[in-house]
Design a protein around this motif. Structure first.
Motif, PDB file in Angstrom:
ATOM      1  N   GLU A  68       0.814  -1.216   0.000  1.00 31.34           N
ATOM      2  CA  GLU A  68       0.000   0.000   0.000  1.00 31.34           C
ATOM      3  C   GLU A  68       0.847   1.266   0.000  1.00 31.34           C
ATOM      4  O   GLU A  68       0.316   2.372   0.040  1.00 31.34           O
ATOM      5  N   ARG A  69       2.176   1.089  -0.031  1.00 29.62           N
ATOM      6  CA  ARG A  69       3.079   2.236  -0.020  1.00 29.62           C
ATOM      7  C   ARG A  69       4.240   1.996  -0.982  1.00 29.62           C
ATOM      8  O   ARG A  69       5.405   2.106  -0.635  1.00 29.62           O
ATOM      9  N   THR A  70       3.895   1.642  -2.210  1.00 26.03           N
ATOM     10  CA  THR A  70       4.943   1.378  -3.195  1.00 26.03           C
ATOM     11  C   THR A  70       5.616   2.675  -3.630  1.00 26.03           C
ATOM     12  O   THR A  70       5.035   3.749  -3.593  1.00 26.03           O
ATOM     13  N   GLY A  71       6.867   2.550  -4.060  1.00 23.17           N
ATOM     14  CA  GLY A  71       7.656   3.701  -4.489  1.00 23.17           C
ATOM     15  C   GLY A  71       8.538   4.292  -3.416  1.00 23.17           C
ATOM     16  O   GLY A  71       9.299   5.230  -3.679  1.00 23.17           O
ATOM     17  N   PHE A  72       8.473   3.730  -2.192  1.00 25.67           N
ATOM     18  CA  PHE A  72       9.257   4.292  -1.091  1.00 25.67           C
ATOM     19  C   PHE A  72      10.765   4.182  -1.335  1.00 25.67           C
ATOM     20  O   PHE A  72      11.514   5.133  -1.080  1.00 25.67           O
ATOM     21  N   ALA A  73      11.240   3.028  -1.777  1.00 27.03           N
ATOM     22  CA  ALA A  73      12.686   2.839  -1.947  1.00 27.03           C
ATOM     23  C   ALA A  73      13.239   3.836  -2.956  1.00 27.03           C
ATOM     24  O   ALA A  73      14.273   4.479  -2.715  1.00 27.03           O
ATOM     25  N   HIS A  74      12.572   3.985  -4.086  1.00 22.12           N
ATOM     26  CA  HIS A  74      13.017   4.947  -5.086  1.00 22.12           C
ATOM     27  C   HIS A  74      12.890   6.378  -4.570  1.00 22.12           C
ATOM     28  O   HIS A  74      13.752   7.223  -4.819  1.00 22.12           O
ATOM     29  N   PHE A  75      11.824   6.656  -3.846  1.00 17.45           N
ATOM     30  CA  PHE A  75      11.634   7.992  -3.290  1.00 17.45           C
ATOM     31  C   PHE A  75      12.791   8.355  -2.370  1.00 17.45           C
ATOM     32  O   PHE A  75      13.298   9.488  -2.389  1.00 17.45           O
ATOM     33  N   PHE A  76      13.237   7.389  -1.565  1.00 19.08           N
ATOM     34  CA  PHE A  76      14.347   7.663  -0.651  1.00 19.08           C
ATOM     35  C   PHE A  76      15.653   7.892  -1.383  1.00 19.08           C
ATOM     36  O   PHE A  76      16.528   8.609  -0.882  1.00 19.08           O
TER      37      PHE A  76
ATOM     38  N   ASN B 160       1.658  10.110  -2.040  1.00 17.18           N
ATOM     39  CA  ASN B 160       0.862  11.258  -1.593  1.00 17.18           C
ATOM     40  C   ASN B 160       0.091  10.953  -0.316  1.00 17.18           C
ATOM     41  O   ASN B 160      -0.136  11.833   0.508  1.00 17.18           O
ATOM     42  N   ALA B 161      -0.308   9.696  -0.153  1.00 16.71           N
ATOM     43  CA  ALA B 161      -1.107   9.322   1.018  1.00 16.71           C
ATOM     44  C   ALA B 161      -0.255   9.064   2.257  1.00 16.71           C
ATOM     45  O   ALA B 161      -0.770   9.048   3.384  1.00 16.71           O
ATOM     46  N   ALA B 162       1.037   8.868   2.071  1.00 16.98           N
ATOM     47  CA  ALA B 162       1.903   8.493   3.197  1.00 16.98           C
ATOM     48  C   ALA B 162       2.109   9.657   4.160  1.00 16.98           C
ATOM     49  O   ALA B 162       2.207  10.823   3.755  1.00 16.98           O
ATOM     50  N   THR B 163       2.214   9.338   5.432  1.00 11.06           N
ATOM     51  CA  THR B 163       2.475  10.338   6.469  1.00 11.06           C
ATOM     52  C   THR B 163       3.971  10.485   6.687  1.00 11.06           C
ATOM     53  O   THR B 163       4.766   9.608   6.315  1.00 11.06           O
ATOM     54  N   ILE B 164       4.371  11.570   7.312  1.00  4.60           N
ATOM     55  CA  ILE B 164       5.787  11.787   7.598  1.00  4.60           C
ATOM     56  C   ILE B 164       6.318  10.693   8.518  1.00  4.60           C
ATOM     57  O   ILE B 164       7.477  10.282   8.407  1.00  4.60           O
ATOM     58  N   GLU B 165       5.464  10.172   9.386  1.00  5.91           N
ATOM     59  CA  GLU B 165       5.893   9.097  10.290  1.00  5.91           C
ATOM     60  C   GLU B 165       6.226   7.830   9.510  1.00  5.91           C
ATOM     61  O   GLU B 165       7.163   7.105   9.857  1.00  5.91           O
ATOM     62  N   GLU B 166       5.495   7.576   8.435  1.00  6.28           N
ATOM     63  CA  GLU B 166       5.781   6.386   7.620  1.00  6.28           C
ATOM     64  C   GLU B 166       7.133   6.522   6.917  1.00  6.28           C
ATOM     65  O   GLU B 166       7.891   5.548   6.815  1.00  6.28           O
TER      66      GLU B 166
END
Length: 442
Positions: free
Chosen positions: A64-72, A189-195
């Motif tokens: 439900e939170r794909t794209g995190f690795a590339h975003f980082f 866009n839906a992810a929180t700063i805590e995530e």
């Protein structure tokens, strides 16, 4: 087959002592916090490469939170508690260095090459990235816009740009390889700063990282600086998530049509591959190079030059840690139906499955691969990446010196065997890319 990374270009070994690979000498150790360190000395030129491989890619993400690795990969250049926002690149480039990063389904890799007298600076910068990176609202909002623009340019607005995305989601039904590293902008866009902060705390830790320093170094001094800048970084306290999923073997062909902003149709075929460290990967590498690897490959000569049924044929091979896919695509020539091109591609595959490859073609493959192996280790940046991946993916840093031995054992019969075993028409993905229908107006 061309691989995603430098090791992917290593395909075979022509046993000629005069062309034998130069042994890559290195030293390695592990800090108490789990950071694995590899040092390679090459004093031939006054430059040094500092690289950090984090064992995290898109497969480690929450569905439900794909794209995190590339975003980082982008976010980690924002700065740190001690590096002013937006100055990371400027600092390295201002000292005459270059730097970049990439994200795959399996890893995130950062690298910078500088004059050797700036080695201490690069170690400080990478330690800041690992310990003090700015993961805050300002950085997240800035990089959201950067990633949005990248997706528009590289995927949404590029002809055939969605091939990887569309193929992955059909090639995998259970494994998280089913989404591409670019991920979903809606998820970001839906992810929180805590995530975002939790992702950093879980994966950007020394016990999930491999540091390589390669180039004009003194071993003792380099190790001293590494210990000075990295020993204080605490080990990650939580468990590092790694999916334990085996993709089931396909028994039926998956076929679909994608309408794109293109003018010329294309045919895409994808076959599932074994894990990257599987013994068959070497023969498969040779097979895919033979089929689509460059202007002298079988399919280019036959389909582009001789039959002129395709404007181009090529490959997007993904050799991944848990089992990748080999994607072949052909862009049809004017007036050629996708069905006709697909039929000719299948005939060539069947030809290799029944006849194998000739002695002459096999020898040519060996020459190509010998050159690729040597070329892959011809720069300190190439050596650094190969050392890191040897340790993380293959479980043995000395794999960098053994790869020729593995490819030298591949026979012509092995290539024929893997063609029959893995290029299975009953378990593949076939996509036709067709021009979007033009809107009719009265």
């Amino acid at each position: 087959m061309k691989k995603l990374t430098v090791f992917g270009l290593l395909m075979a070994w022509m046993i000629i002592p005069a062309m034998a690979q130069k042994k890559i000498e290195f030293r390695e150790f592990t800090l108490d916090n789990g950071l694995h360190v590899i040092l390679h000395q090459d004093n031939s030129t006054p430059i040094v490469n500092t690289s950090v491989l984090y064992h995290v890619g898109s497969k480690n993400e929450n569905p439900e939170r794909t794209g995190f690795a590339h975003f980082f990969e982008h976010l980690m250049f924002e700065g740190s508690e001690n590096i002013e926002r937006g100055q990371y690149m400027n600092i390295i480039q201002g000292r005459g260095g270059t730097l970049n990063a990439f994200t795959s389904n399996d890893i995130t890799f950062y690298y910078q090459t500088v004059p050797s007298n700036e080695l201490e600076l690069t170690l400080y910068m990478e330690s800041e990235r690992m310990l003090h990176s700015k993961v805050d609202e300002t950085g997240v909002e800035t990089q959201r816009e950067v990633v949005k623009e990248e997706k528009r340019q590289s995927y949404d607005n590029r002809p055939y740009g969605s091939i990887l995305i569309e193929t992955l989601k059909r090639a995998y039904s259970e494994h998280p390889y089913q989404w591409a590293p670019i991920g979903s902008l809606d998820h970001l866009n839906a992810a929180t700063i805590e995530e975002f902060q939790d992702f950093y705390k879980q994966f950007y830790v020394p016990n999930n990282a491999t540091l390589v320093v390669a180039g004009d170094i003194d071993y003792a001094q380099a190790e001293s600086w590494v210990r000075e800048y990295f020993s204080e970084i605490p080990r990650g306290s939580g468990e590092i998530y790694r999916p334990n999923v085996t993709e089931p073997k396909k028994t039926e062909e998956i076929r679909d049509v994608i309408y794109d902003n293109i003018q010329i149709p294309a045919v895409i075929q994808a076959y599932n591959l074994p894990p990257r460290n599987h013994p068959d990967s070497y023969a498969l590498s040779m097979l895919s190079t033979y089929l689509t690897g460059g202007n002298s490959s079988l399919m280019t000569k036959e389909l582009v030059d001789k039959q002129q049924k395709a404007l181009a044929v090529a490959a997007i091979p993904l050799e991944l840690e848990d089992g990748g896919i080999f994607i072949m695509y052909g862009i049809t020539n004017m007036g050629v139906a996708p069905e006709d091109l697909e039929s000719e591609i299948d005939k060539l595959i069947a030809q290799v499955q029944s006849e194998g490859i000739s002695d002459r073609d096999f020898e040519k493959l060996q020459n190509i691969i010998e050159n690729n192996i040597v070329s892959g280790n011809s720069s300190v940046s190439g050596v650094a990446q190969n050392l890191a991946e040897a340790h993380v993916i293959f479980g043995d840093t000395n794999y960098i010196n053994q790869v020729m031995d593995y490819y030298s054992k591949v026979t012509q019969e092995d290539i024929k065997r893997v063609a029959n075993e893995y290029l299975n028409l009953d378990g593949r993905v076939v996509l036709y890319y067709l021009p979007k229908p033009q809107e009719t107006t009265e």
